[in-house]
Design an enzyme around this catalytic site. Structure first.
Site, PDB file in Angstrom:
ATOM      1  N   LYS A 238       4.117   4.192   3.827  1.00 15.60           N
ATOM      2  CA  LYS A 238       3.165   4.792   3.012  1.00 15.60           C
ATOM      3  C   LYS A 238       1.769   5.020   2.844  1.00 15.60           C
ATOM      4  CE  LYS A 238       5.886   6.494  -0.693  1.00 15.60           C
ATOM      5  NZ  LYS A 238       7.230   5.406   0.018  1.00 15.60           N
ATOM      6  N   ILE A 239       1.664   3.749   2.464  1.00 16.75           N
ATOM      7  CA  ILE A 239      -0.118   3.249   2.025  1.00 16.75           C
ATOM      8  C   ILE A 239      -0.619   3.246   3.437  1.00 16.75           C
ATOM      9  CG2 ILE A 239      -1.895   2.281   1.068  1.00 16.75           C
ATOM     10  CD1 ILE A 239       0.206   2.504  -1.759  1.00 16.75           C
TER      11      ILE A 239
ATOM     12  N   GLU B 162      -1.457 -11.838 -13.334  1.00 18.99           N
ATOM     13  CA  GLU B 162      -3.347 -10.554 -13.617  1.00 18.99           C
ATOM     14  C   GLU B 162      -2.819 -10.285 -14.745  1.00 18.99           C
ATOM     15  OE1 GLU B 162      -3.112  -7.164 -10.535  1.00 18.99           O
ATOM     16  OE2 GLU B 162      -1.572  -6.463 -11.452  1.00 18.99           O
TER      17      GLU B 162
ATOM     18  N   ASP C  35      -7.706  -6.425  -5.550  1.00 16.92           N
ATOM     19  CA  ASP C  35      -6.960  -5.592  -5.870  1.00 16.92           C
ATOM     20  C   ASP C  35      -6.678  -5.972  -7.326  1.00 16.92           C
ATOM     21  OD1 ASP C  35      -7.901  -2.905  -7.570  1.00 16.92           O
ATOM     22  OD2 ASP C  35      -5.552  -2.899  -6.642  1.00 16.92           O
TER      23      ASP C  35
ATOM     24  N   THR D 133      -4.220  -4.754  -1.802  1.00 18.52           N
ATOM     25  CA  THR D 133      -3.858  -3.980  -2.901  1.00 18.52           C
ATOM     26  C   THR D 133      -3.224  -3.518  -3.052  1.00 18.52           C
ATOM     27  OG1 THR D 133      -3.770  -2.324  -0.306  1.00 18.52           O
ATOM     28  CG2 THR D 133      -5.899  -2.510  -2.164  1.00 18.52           C
ATOM     29  N   SER D 134      -1.459  -4.288  -2.699  1.00 11.99           N
ATOM     30  CA  SER D 134      -0.281  -4.636  -2.986  1.00 11.99           C
ATOM     31  C   SER D 134       0.439  -5.579  -4.185  1.00 11.99           C
ATOM     32  CB  SER D 134       0.367  -5.086  -1.443  1.00 11.99           C
ATOM     33  OG  SER D 134       1.896  -4.378  -1.626  1.00 11.99           O
ATOM     34  N   ARG D 135       0.388  -6.308  -4.270  1.00  9.74           N
ATOM     35  CA  ARG D 135       0.709  -7.179  -5.510  1.00  9.74           C
ATOM     36  C   ARG D 135       0.451  -8.996  -5.051  1.00  9.74           C
ATOM     37  NH1 ARG D 135       1.698  -3.101  -7.323  1.00  9.74           N
ATOM     38  NH2 ARG D 135       3.531  -2.151  -8.246  1.00  9.74           N
TER      39      ARG D 135
ATOM     40  N   HIS E 142      -6.611  -4.223 -10.141  1.00  5.93           N
ATOM     41  CA  HIS E 142      -5.810  -3.177  -9.705  1.00  5.93           C
ATOM     42  C   HIS E 142      -6.040  -1.939 -10.636  1.00  5.93           C
ATOM     43  CE1 HIS E 142      -0.992  -3.214  -9.707  1.00  5.93           C
ATOM     44  NE2 HIS E 142      -0.952  -2.164  -8.786  1.00  5.93           N
ATOM     45  N   GLN E 143      -7.224  -1.346  -8.880  1.00  7.66           N
ATOM     46  CA  GLN E 143      -7.453   0.133  -9.621  1.00  7.66           C
ATOM     47  C   GLN E 143      -7.395   0.422  -8.190  1.00  7.66           C
ATOM     48  OE1 GLN E 143     -11.640  -0.991  -9.895  1.00  7.66           O
ATOM     49  NE2 GLN E 143     -12.143   0.934  -9.171  1.00  7.66           N
ATOM     50  N   ALA E 144      -6.750   0.259  -7.063  1.00  7.17           N
ATOM     51  CA  ALA E 144      -6.904   1.507  -6.509  1.00  7.17           C
ATOM     52  C   ALA E 144      -5.963   2.407  -6.290  1.00  7.17           C
ATOM     53  CB  ALA E 144      -5.726   0.155  -5.207  1.00  7.17           C
ATOM     54  N   PHE E 145      -5.213   2.658  -7.811  1.00  9.83           N
ATOM     55  CA  PHE E 145      -3.940   4.200  -7.681  1.00  9.83           C
ATOM     56  C   PHE E 145      -5.259   4.866  -8.162  1.00  9.83           C
ATOM     57  CE2 PHE E 145      -3.845   3.819 -12.038  1.00  9.83           C
ATOM     58  CZ  PHE E 145      -4.258   2.846 -12.422  1.00  9.83           C
TER      59      PHE E 145
HETATM   60  P1  NAI Z   1       6.310   1.874   0.961  1.00 14.00           P
HETATM   61  O1  NAI Z   1       7.583   1.466   0.486  1.00 14.00           O
HETATM   62  O2  NAI Z   1       6.168   3.102   1.748  1.00 14.00           O
HETATM   63  O3  NAI Z   1       6.234   1.215   2.472  1.00 14.00           O
HETATM   64  C1  NAI Z   1       6.054  -0.264   1.856  1.00 14.00           C
HETATM   65  C2  NAI Z   1       6.665  -0.623   3.426  1.00 14.00           C
HETATM   66  O4  NAI Z   1       6.349  -2.701   3.465  1.00 14.00           O
HETATM   67  C3  NAI Z   1       7.811  -0.472   4.336  1.00 14.00           C
HETATM   68  O5  NAI Z   1       7.728  -0.293   5.444  1.00 14.00           O
HETATM   69  C4  NAI Z   1       8.990  -1.333   4.305  1.00 14.00           C
HETATM   70  O6  NAI Z   1      10.007  -1.734   5.385  1.00 14.00           O
HETATM   71  C5  NAI Z   1       8.307  -2.704   4.264  1.00 14.00           C
HETATM   72  N1  NAI Z   1       8.204  -3.736   4.249  1.00 14.00           N
HETATM   73  C6  NAI Z   1      10.043  -4.508   3.343  1.00 14.00           C
HETATM   74  N2  NAI Z   1      10.242  -4.972   3.000  1.00 14.00           N
HETATM   75  C7  NAI Z   1       9.113  -5.798   4.067  1.00 14.00           C
HETATM   76  C8  NAI Z   1       8.950  -7.359   4.497  1.00 14.00           C
HETATM   77  N3  NAI Z   1       9.260  -8.324   4.055  1.00 14.00           N
HETATM   78  N4  NAI Z   1       7.632  -7.631   5.393  1.00 14.00           N
HETATM   79  C9  NAI Z   1       7.006  -6.776   5.390  1.00 14.00           C
HETATM   80  N5  NAI Z   1       6.948  -5.059   5.358  1.00 14.00           N
HETATM   81  C10 NAI Z   1       7.952  -5.533   4.545  1.00 14.00           C
HETATM   82  O7  NAI Z   1       5.667   1.474  -0.130  1.00 14.00           O
HETATM   83  P2  NAI Z   1       3.919   2.446  -0.108  1.00 14.00           P
HETATM   84  O8  NAI Z   1       3.781   3.183  -1.014  1.00 14.00           O
HETATM   85  O9  NAI Z   1       3.195   2.204   0.937  1.00 14.00           O
HETATM   86  O10 NAI Z   1       3.359   1.173  -0.921  1.00 14.00           O
HETATM   87  C11 NAI Z   1       3.408  -0.028  -0.530  1.00 14.00           C
HETATM   88  C12 NAI Z   1       2.802  -1.671  -1.639  1.00 14.00           C
HETATM   89  O11 NAI Z   1       1.920  -0.752  -2.516  1.00 14.00           O
HETATM   90  C13 NAI Z   1       3.443  -1.130  -2.639  1.00 14.00           C
HETATM   91  O12 NAI Z   1       5.301  -1.840  -3.077  1.00 14.00           O
HETATM   92  C14 NAI Z   1       3.299  -1.505  -4.240  1.00 14.00           C
HETATM   93  O13 NAI Z   1       3.321  -3.164  -4.993  1.00 14.00           O
HETATM   94  C15 NAI Z   1       1.513  -1.737  -3.992  1.00 14.00           C
HETATM   95  N6  NAI Z   1       0.910  -0.196  -4.492  1.00 14.00           N
HETATM   96  C16 NAI Z   1      -0.485  -0.235  -5.009  1.00 14.00           C
HETATM   97  C17 NAI Z   1      -1.011   0.140  -6.052  1.00 14.00           C
HETATM   98  C18 NAI Z   1      -2.243  -0.177  -6.932  1.00 14.00           C
HETATM   99  O14 NAI Z   1      -2.702   0.611  -7.319  1.00 14.00           O
HETATM  100  N7  NAI Z   1      -3.017  -1.861  -5.954  1.00 14.00           N
HETATM  101  C19 NAI Z   1      -0.661   1.246  -6.006  1.00 14.00           C
HETATM  102  C20 NAI Z   1       0.545   1.288  -4.986  1.00 14.00           C
HETATM  103  C21 NAI Z   1       1.519   0.914  -4.876  1.00 14.00           C
END
Ligand code: NAI
Length: 354
Positions: free
Chosen positions: A163-164, A269, A264, A238-240, A301-304
């Protein structure tokens, strides 16, 4: 346990790592659905789990630590649900939770918030906005050292096209960038050019991480990956935090291989982010060193953190809790370690995970 709406039995939820901005939205939606939140500023861990006694559920965020020990305690106290206020769930031992405590999350609250923050960090970094802001506040109008580069025509490598990642891609295309991507499960008919991880590292001017943190993706960006990258590459995370080996990142910056890093999230953290530590000496040498670099930008960790996201998080979490305690107890946002396994996953059959 069924707790019908309108009956005199409130659902009691121990809410960990509570911030002022959480309370407003959760109290608002909780009242509408007979859910009573007990807010605790502390994070959930083995020392604080006792606060959950007498609750039906716990509500947790990204840095609460829902280990097997915590789960066993929750189960002992009669808590039957862990409601995550996040989409990522790497901080929950979902295998240990299976059969004991149901886990629900918020699959999407505002993917736009996160994708837009990634872009904000990128633009700030490459156009030196953070430096210009500080200079002009002191009436220093010199442009020396502020030269940036155009995004137009640059290649961005996106890891994780969920999604992101997809929204991030759309924005990048709007800038006229060439997009390449890597995903363990590439989206069919998406028009996205998928390449191998190695190719992505070799060809990208900018790399942005949007995949989850799993055992397989831990330290996806390590010394070897950095060695393959272009000199001057900009890394956006901005992921983990655990997706990047921070020590390797620091070395890459010191060796002038990495042009800039926009972070982020940070692997360690949990005890640092979300709190005001300005009056303290930071014990994390690595983070201190990264922050001291002129080409590193860190947000906490502000992106959300947008109004839209906070409302969506509260509304979805309340609905998740409500649906679990309702008559059939099925929640679309339940997850377990079997999710995605075609043979074992019960979700498609509209059943609870266990
Ligand atoms: P999502 O589940 O829609 O997309 C994740 C994508 O990663 C999927 O297309 C999946 O197939 C892919 N994926 C899974 N394993 C993989 C691998 N080994 N290598 C490459 N791609 C792989 O998740 P969404 O909503 O897009 O969120 C992504 C990440 O963003 C979350 O897992 C979370 O850690 C992080 N996040 C960070 C926030 C923040 O405030 N900084 C807020 C929300 C999410």
């Amino acid at each position: 346990m069924i707790k019908d709406e309108g009956s005199d039995t409130m659902i009691k939820v121990a809410f960990y790592d509570a911030k002022e901005y959480d309370k407003v939205s959760f109290e608002h939606y909780g009242e509408q659905h007979d859910i009573q939140f007990r807010f605790f500023e502390t994070k959930l861990n083995e020392d604080t789990v006792e606060l959950a006694k007498g609750s039906d559920a716990v509500c947790v965020f990204v840095n609460d630590s829902v280990t097997a020990v915590v789960i066993a305690k929750l189960y002992e106290y009669g808590v039957r649900m862990v409601a995550l206020r996040s989409s990522g769930y790497n901080n929950v031992d979902v295998q240990a939770a299976f059969g004991k405590v149901h886990v629900v999350h918020v699959p999407a609250y505002s993917p736009y918030a996160v994708a837009e923050h990634a872009i904000a960090l990128l633009l700030t970094s490459i156009r030196r906005i953070h430096k210009a802001y500080n200079r002009t506040r002191e009436f220093n109008f010199s442009l020396s050292g502020l030269t940036g580069f155009d995004l137009h025509g640059k290649t961005v490598g996106v890891i994780g096209t969920g999604k992101i990642g997809r929204i991030f891609i759309d924005i990048c295309r709007g800038f006229g960038m060439k997009v390449i991507a890597y995903d363990a499960f590439p989206a069919k008919d998406s028009g996205i050019e998928y390449v191998s991880l190695e190719d992505l590292f070799r060809k990208s001017d900018i790399i942005s991480l949007h995949c989850p943190l799993t055992d397989g993706t831990k330290h996806l960006i390590d010394e070897n990956a950095i060695r393959l990258m272009k000199k001057g590459v900009v890394i956006v995370n901005t992921s983990r935090g655990g997706l990047i080996d921070a020590e390797a990142l620091l070395n890459g910056i010191k060796e002038r291989k990495i042009g800039a890093a926009c972070l982020d999230v940070y692997e360690e953290e949990a005890d640092i982010f979300f709190e005001d530590r300005s009056g303290h000496i930071l014990n994390d040498e690595l983070l201190s060193r990264l922050i001291s670099m002129p080409n590193v930008i860190v947000t906490s960790h502000q992106a959300f953190l947008t109004e839209e996201a906070l409302n969506n998080i509260a509304e979805t979490t309340v609905n998740n809790i409500r649906s679990y305690f309702s008559k059939n107890g099925i929640c679309d946002n339940e997850l377990c370690y079997r999710c995605g396994n075609i043979e074992e996953c019960k979700k498609d059959r509209k059943e609870r995970c266990f």
